[in-house]
Scaffold this active site. Structure first.
Site, PDB file in Angstrom:
ATOM      1  N   GLU A   1       0.841  -1.204   0.000  1.00 41.00           N
ATOM      2  CA  GLU A   1       0.000   0.000   0.000  1.00 41.00           C
ATOM      3  C   GLU A   1       0.872   1.249   0.000  1.00 41.00           C
ATOM      4  OE1 GLU A   1      -2.286   2.688   3.184  1.00 41.00           O
ATOM      5  OE2 GLU A   1      -2.073   0.559   3.671  1.00 41.00           O
TER       6      GLU A   1
ATOM      7  N   ASP B   1       0.720   3.801  -3.157  1.00 45.04           N
ATOM      8  CA  ASP B   1       0.322   5.194  -2.966  1.00 45.04           C
ATOM      9  C   ASP B   1       1.242   6.124  -3.757  1.00 45.04           C
ATOM     10  OD1 ASP B   1      -1.060   7.420  -1.412  1.00 45.04           O
ATOM     11  OD2 ASP B   1       1.000   7.704  -0.744  1.00 45.04           O
TER      12      ASP B   1
ATOM     13  N   ASP C   1      -7.133   1.127   0.697  1.00 44.36           N
ATOM     14  CA  ASP C   1      -5.792   0.578   0.937  1.00 44.36           C
ATOM     15  C   ASP C   1      -5.505  -0.600   0.005  1.00 44.36           C
ATOM     16  OD1 ASP C   1      -5.478   2.422   2.939  1.00 44.36           O
ATOM     17  OD2 ASP C   1      -5.772   1.006   4.592  1.00 44.36           O
TER      18      ASP C   1
ATOM     19  N   GLU D   1      -4.616   0.620  -3.487  1.00 44.90           N
ATOM     20  CA  GLU D   1      -3.232   1.100  -3.536  1.00 44.90           C
ATOM     21  C   GLU D   1      -2.246  -0.066  -3.472  1.00 44.90           C
ATOM     22  OE1 GLU D   1      -3.550   5.566  -1.610  1.00 44.90           O
ATOM     23  OE2 GLU D   1      -3.218   3.872  -0.257  1.00 44.90           O
TER      24      GLU D   1
END
Length: 246
Positions: free
Chosen positions: A60, A64, A133, A136
């Site tokens: 994650e 991101d 989450d 990502e």
């Protein structure tokens, strides 16, 4: 049925679901463990006494950053007349939690998440923060497995079309962009006019026109005068971009 056979059956069922996802998105992971890890919540790892880094939190973190970069690059190329502040605002709207949840739900990501029993019982599978989450983490896993080009191709199928369709137009101030462009080039004066107003009071539709020095640049339709003018300005920007490229 023995516990071992139970585990094998669950494992095969899970792998079949991940295969369905890969078929759906047209991507085959070289390392399927990365794909599964992207959907592995920390509660599942804790419950099954696995190593902490086997959950999706590190993926994650990576995803991101990859998502921010790819979206930034796309917006930079797509909107050459948009200011830094406007680009930042638009990017924030695209990569925010509610937006990522919509993309995750469109791909039924929630059905694939591996959760601990407690998290499952408290509705973790549909929890917005968890789904964002996972999206990502999936981006991070795809990047590690196949590189940036694969991420871009995936987003070209899932996210970028939504941007093109105007899904985030509520945060895009096209009138300001057009005004800045005209002022920068010293092109003249912009004028907006409402050409038409139709429909019942509870469902009005407005048609707006924007002109530069009396020459029409764009026509827009909206549920309010402001929205119609924004759409007219958007068309005007597209007209000017096309002229720049000739």
């Amino acid at each position: 049925m023995s516990k071992q056979k139970d585990k094998e059956r669950i494992h095969e069922k899970r792998r079949a679901k991940f295969q369905e996802l890969q078929n759906k998105i047209g991507i085959t992971f070289r390392n399927e463990k990365l794909l599964i890890q992207a959907f592995t919540h920390s509660s599942y790892v804790n419950e099954h006494r696995r190593r902490l880094h086997e959950d999706n939190e590190r993926l994650e973190f990576l995803g991101d950053a990859v998502l921010e970069l790819t979206v930034s690059q796309y917006l930079f190329q797509k909107f050459p007349h948009m200011s830094e502040g406007q680009l930042t605002k638009l990017r924030a709207a695209i990569v925010c939690e509610p937006s990522l949840v919509k993309f995750a739900n469109a791909l039924s990501f929630g059905e694939l998440v591996l959760l601990g029993k407690g998290e499952e019982l408290t509705g973790g599978r549909t929890r917005p923060a968890l789904l964002a989450d996972v999206f990502e983490a999936f981006i991070g896993a795809l990047y590690l497995d196949q590189g940036m080009d694969a991420v871009i191709r995936f987003l070209e199928k899932t996210m970028f079309p939504k941007i093109d369709e105007g899904a985030f137009s509520h945060v895009m101030d096209f009138k300001s962009q057009l005004q800045e462009l005209v002022q920068r080039d010293g092109s003249g004066t912009l004028e907006y006019a409402i050409l038409e107003e139709k429909g019942p009071a509870h469902n009005k539709e407005f048609v707006a026109r924007v002109a530069l020095n009396g020459q029409e640049l764009g026509i827009g339709v909206g549920r309010s005068k402001k929205e119609a003018e924004q759409h007219a300005a958007q068309m005007a920007l597209e007209t000017l971009r096309a002229a720049d490229q000739q």
